[in-house]
Scaffold this motif. Structure first.
Motif, short mmCIF file in Angstrom:
data_model
loop_
_atom_site.label_atom_id
_atom_site.label_comp_id
_atom_site.label_asym_id
_atom_site.label_seq_id
_atom_site.Cartn_x
_atom_site.Cartn_y
_atom_site.Cartn_z
N GLN A 1 0.86 -1.19 0.00
CA GLN A 1 0.00 0.00 0.00
C GLN A 1 0.89 1.23 0.00
OE1 GLN A 1 -3.79 0.09 2.20
NE2 GLN A 1 -2.90 1.74 3.41
N GLN A 2 0.76 2.05 -1.04
CA GLN A 2 1.61 3.24 -1.17
C GLN A 2 0.75 4.48 -1.36
OE1 GLN A 2 4.22 2.49 -4.46
NE2 GLN A 2 5.15 0.73 -3.48
N VAL A 3 1.01 5.49 -0.54
CA VAL A 3 0.30 6.76 -0.62
C VAL A 3 1.08 7.70 -1.54
CG1 VAL A 3 -0.55 8.74 0.71
CG2 VAL A 3 -0.64 6.43 1.70
N HIS A 4 0.35 8.37 -2.42
CA HIS A 4 0.95 9.29 -3.39
C HIS A 4 0.21 10.62 -3.38
CE1 HIS A 4 3.21 5.99 -5.16
NE2 HIS A 4 2.11 5.28 -5.17
N PRO A 5 0.88 11.71 -3.71
CA PRO A 5 0.16 12.97 -3.87
C PRO A 5 -0.66 12.93 -5.16
CG PRO A 5 2.48 13.27 -4.39
CD PRO A 5 2.32 11.86 -3.90
N GLY A 6 -1.74 13.67 -5.17
CA GLY A 6 -2.56 13.76 -6.37
C GLY A 6 -3.86 13.00 -6.27
N PRO A 7 -4.71 13.19 -7.26
CA PRO A 7 -6.02 12.55 -7.25
C PRO A 7 -5.93 11.06 -7.56
CG PRO A 7 -5.73 13.75 -9.29
CD PRO A 7 -4.53 14.05 -8.43
N PRO A 8 -6.97 10.29 -7.22
CA PRO A 8 -6.99 8.87 -7.52
C PRO A 8 -7.03 8.62 -9.03
CG PRO A 8 -8.82 9.47 -6.08
CD PRO A 8 -8.13 10.72 -6.46
N THR A 9 -6.54 7.47 -9.43
CA THR A 9 -6.55 7.03 -10.82
C THR A 9 -7.65 6.01 -10.99
OG1 THR A 9 -4.15 7.28 -10.83
CG2 THR A 9 -5.12 6.03 -12.64
#
Length: 187
Positions: free
Chosen positions: A161-169
């Motif tokens: 599980q990796q958190v990223h900046p930006g909106p969901p894909t």
């Protein structure tokens, strides 16, 4: 994916959280197999790769319709005494997303050799040259104990599980609620 629902495990003196989470996930997998389209995604708010643990909470992400369909199926029968079941609620505004995917270890050289022989028509000796015997890859990730509904085999499903900046894909989720490409809102 404009709605979510939290399922939090309640403390239980007889069962550790990992056992309860495995049981909850098994029930979820069985119901998701029956939903060929519009499957919800899942995330684990208590995920900690350093421990490694998935925590004591599972979050369902989906449309209000899909989450309502799941609620109508009574898939949580037998688990309700072990859960604090949240309401289906709108996803709050966020500027982060999370990718929750399955990771498979290439840890069994003999299995990999049989696969090479089957897929490429190699002899046993040629497969041994391409896949020598050595220490296999060991994953240090949280995992769930799962029984496949299609094969009946038990296996460990490792979760990254990796958190990223930006909106969901946008994308499609597997019968496990995971995706290698689609991400979910993180809050």
């Amino acid at each position: 994916m404009d709605r979510y629902q939290d399922l939090r495990l309640l403390p239980d003196p007889e069962f550790p959280p990992s056992v309860l989470l495995n049981a909850l996930f098994a029930k979820l997998h069985r119901v998701l197999v029956e939903l060929p389209e519009g499957r919800p995604g899942i995330s684990f708010p208590g995920y900690d790769a350093a421990q490694p643990t998935l925590g004591d909470q599972l979050r369902l992400h989906g449309s209000g319709h899909v989450l309502a369909v799941l609620a109508d199926r009574e898939w949580l029968r037998g688990m309700r005494d072990h859960l604090d079941i949240g309401t289906i609620a709108p996803v709050p505004a966020t500027d982060r997303s999370v990718l929750v995917r399955r990771v498979q270890a290439k840890s069994n050289p003999e299995r990999l050799r049989r696969r090479l022989m089957r897929r490429h028509g190699l002899s046993r000796e040629a497969a041994l040259v391409r896949q020598p015997t050595r220490e296999g890859e060991r994953l240090v990730l949280p995992w769930l104990e799962v029984r496949s509904t299609s094969t009946g085999q038990r296996f460990r499903l490792f979760v990254d599980q990796q958190v990223h900046p930006g909106p969901p894909t946008a994308g499609v989720f597997s019968p496990y609620g995971l995706s290698a490409t689609a991400s979910l809102p993180w809050f």
